[in-house]
Design an enzyme around this catalytic site. Structure first.
Site, mmCIF file in Angstrom:
data_model
loop_
_atom_site.group_PDB
_atom_site.id
_atom_site.type_symbol
_atom_site.label_atom_id
_atom_site.label_comp_id
_atom_site.label_asym_id
_atom_site.label_seq_id
_atom_site.Cartn_x
_atom_site.Cartn_y
_atom_site.Cartn_z
ATOM 1 N N GLU A 1 0.838 -1.086 -0.359
ATOM 2 C CA GLU A 1 -0.318 -0.203 -0.051
ATOM 3 C C GLU A 1 0.974 1.474 0.277
ATOM 4 O OE1 GLU A 1 -3.038 0.346 -0.745
ATOM 5 O OE2 GLU A 1 -4.520 -1.285 0.577
ATOM 6 N N ASN B 1 0.897 4.135 -3.013
ATOM 7 C CA ASN B 1 0.547 5.496 -2.241
ATOM 8 C C ASN B 1 2.412 6.068 -3.041
ATOM 9 O OD1 ASN B 1 -1.652 5.214 -1.538
ATOM 10 N ND2 ASN B 1 -1.098 5.778 0.906
ATOM 11 N N ARG C 1 -8.466 4.767 -10.741
ATOM 12 C CA ARG C 1 -9.065 4.244 -10.686
ATOM 13 C C ARG C 1 -9.221 2.388 -11.033
ATOM 14 N NH1 ARG C 1 -13.235 5.405 -6.375
ATOM 15 N NH2 ARG C 1 -12.284 7.792 -5.821
HETATM 16 N N1 LIG Z 1 3.085 9.646 -0.287
HETATM 17 C C1 LIG Z 1 1.722 10.433 -0.558
HETATM 18 N N2 LIG Z 1 2.319 11.150 -1.213
HETATM 19 C C2 LIG Z 1 1.182 12.518 -1.567
HETATM 20 N N3 LIG Z 1 -0.311 12.131 -0.777
HETATM 21 C C3 LIG Z 1 -0.580 10.911 -0.423
HETATM 22 C C4 LIG Z 1 0.565 9.538 -0.163
HETATM 23 N N4 LIG Z 1 -0.338 8.654 0.227
HETATM 24 C C5 LIG Z 1 -1.250 9.338 0.354
HETATM 25 N N5 LIG Z 1 -2.132 10.222 -0.232
HETATM 26 C C6 LIG Z 1 -3.202 10.884 -0.017
HETATM 27 O O1 LIG Z 1 -3.664 10.342 1.007
HETATM 28 C C7 LIG Z 1 -4.849 9.488 -0.233
HETATM 29 C C8 LIG Z 1 -5.345 7.954 1.128
HETATM 30 O O2 LIG Z 1 -4.239 7.631 0.488
HETATM 31 P P1 LIG Z 1 -4.533 5.802 0.450
HETATM 32 O O3 LIG Z 1 -3.563 5.093 0.595
HETATM 33 O O4 LIG Z 1 -4.956 5.784 1.630
HETATM 34 O O5 LIG Z 1 -5.791 6.131 -1.029
HETATM 35 P P2 LIG Z 1 -5.423 6.103 -2.266
HETATM 36 O O6 LIG Z 1 -3.953 5.761 -2.620
HETATM 37 O O7 LIG Z 1 -6.083 7.222 -2.591
HETATM 38 O O8 LIG Z 1 -6.541 4.907 -2.326
HETATM 39 P P3 LIG Z 1 -6.105 3.158 -2.655
HETATM 40 O O9 LIG Z 1 -5.257 3.544 -1.282
HETATM 41 O O10 LIG Z 1 -7.194 2.459 -1.746
HETATM 42 O O11 LIG Z 1 -5.809 2.235 -4.011
HETATM 43 C C9 LIG Z 1 -4.399 9.525 -1.192
HETATM 44 O O12 LIG Z 1 -5.838 9.853 -2.247
HETATM 45 C C10 LIG Z 1 -3.503 11.145 -1.321
HETATM 46 O O13 LIG Z 1 -4.559 12.184 -0.958
HETATM 47 MG MG LIG Z 2 -3.840 4.369 -1.647
#
Ligand SMILES: Nc1ncnc2c1ncn2[C@@H]1O[C@H](COP(=O)(O)OP(=O)(O)OP(=O)(O)O)[C@@H](O)[C@H]1O
Ligand SMILES: [Mg+2]
Lengths: 144, 119
Positions: free
Chosen positions: A45, A49, A98
């Site tokens: 995860e 990210n 998505r």
């Molecule tokens: N390394 C990062 N740099 C910048 N923004 C981040 C980072 N990690 C997370 N985020 C922000 O936090 C939000 C939530 O992260 P999260 O991993 O919970 O969900 P996601 O990545 O959008 O979806 P999923 O992990 O379910 O595929 C992201 O949509 C983004 O806006």
């Molecule tokens: Mg994520």
């Protein structure tokens, strides 16, 4: 023992390879399967990210027979509101992400649930560093 | 339910994983978003997905999910099948939609699935 990976922010098809390799390394060490799975989920995860939101970066996995400490550092846009980002379902991922299977807003909550310790340091415009600690209940067989 | 029964129930084509045909599967997860799969906490799982990209194979592998079904007639490209083979996984393609594939497996006896509180 320490593993270090350069994670590309340009090639989504390669994302997750570092986590796969760390998982295999823990398997060879004989770490308990539950801890391996928690490590795999949390690191993957964080790696996704870093690729999707952070533009890539560096992943370091440092492990002893008792625990693994994973540090994922990127120089991306940072996270403005960390409490909001931690909420289930919150995501800023665009539609095309998505379509690639991400953007459920479940990554950070999954990391929290699966790790023994989760630290996120983030500064807008500078980047994000995520530190994940997993403690093994059955110690691994020593250094790989 | 054995992997070979999953193939039969879904009128599926096994792309790789002959050696897993007698493995027993007890739960199923149908999802196109990989973090939803990551939040699934069952053992002996088959993943059903419409997401044909390397992340579906990688997510399953990291979760110790050894059987992946691609719905709606999707066939994964060769390099993805090769990655699955290297990981010791089985890959199945079915003509059925997500709804029909899940429904058929449920009817055939797979009952394990995740439930979450309504928030
Ligand atoms: N390394 C990062 N740099 C910048 N923004 C981040 C980072 N990690 C997370 N985020 C922000 O936090 C939000 C939530 O992260 P999260 O991993 O919970 O969900 P996601 O990545 O959008 O979806 P999923 O992990 O379910 O595929 C992201 O949509 C983004 O806006
Ligand atoms: Mg994520």
């Amino acid at each position: 023992m320490k593993l270090r990976y350069q994670v590309s922010g340009d090639d989504l098809s390669l994302a997750g390879k570092a986590s796969s390799e760390v998982k295999r390394a823990l398997g060879r060490l004989g770490v308990d399967p539950g801890a391996i799975k928690r490590t795999a989920v949390s690191m993957y995860e964080a790696e996704m990210n870093m690729v999707i939101h952070g533009g890539g970066g560096v992943a370091v996995a440092e492990f002893s027979p008792e625990r693994i400490v994973i540090t994922m550092e990127d120089s991306g846009p940072g996270i403005a509101d960390l409490d909001l980002a931690m909420q289930e379902g919150y995501s800023t991922a665009p539609e095309w992400i998505r379509e690639m299977g991400f953007g459920a807003g479940m990554g950070l909550p999954n990391m929290k649930r699966n790790s023994d310790e989760l630290r996120i340091e983030s500064e807008v415009g500078k980047g994000t560093t995520v530190t994940i600690v997993i403690i093994f209940s059955v110690p691994g067989g020593g250094q790989a | 339910m054995k992997v070979r029964d999953i193939v039969a129930t879904l009128d599926g084509i096994l792309m790789t994983g002959e050696e897993l045909l007698d493995v027993d599967i007890q739960a199923a997860c149908g999802a196109d978003l990989m973090s939803d799969v990551m939040a699934f906490v069952k053992e002996n799982v088959v993943l059903l997905t419409g997401l044909v990209n390397p992340q579906s194979i990688r997510t399953a592998d990291l979760m110790d999910i050894r059987v992946v079904v691609y719905v709606r007639g999707k066939v994964p490209p060769k390099d993805m099948v090769a990655e699955a083979t290297r990981n010791g996984m089985a890959v199945i393609s079915t003509k059925y939609s997500m709804f029909l594939a899940c429904g058929r497996l449920y009817e055939a006896g797979i009952r394990g699935g995740g439930t979450r509180e309504i928030r």
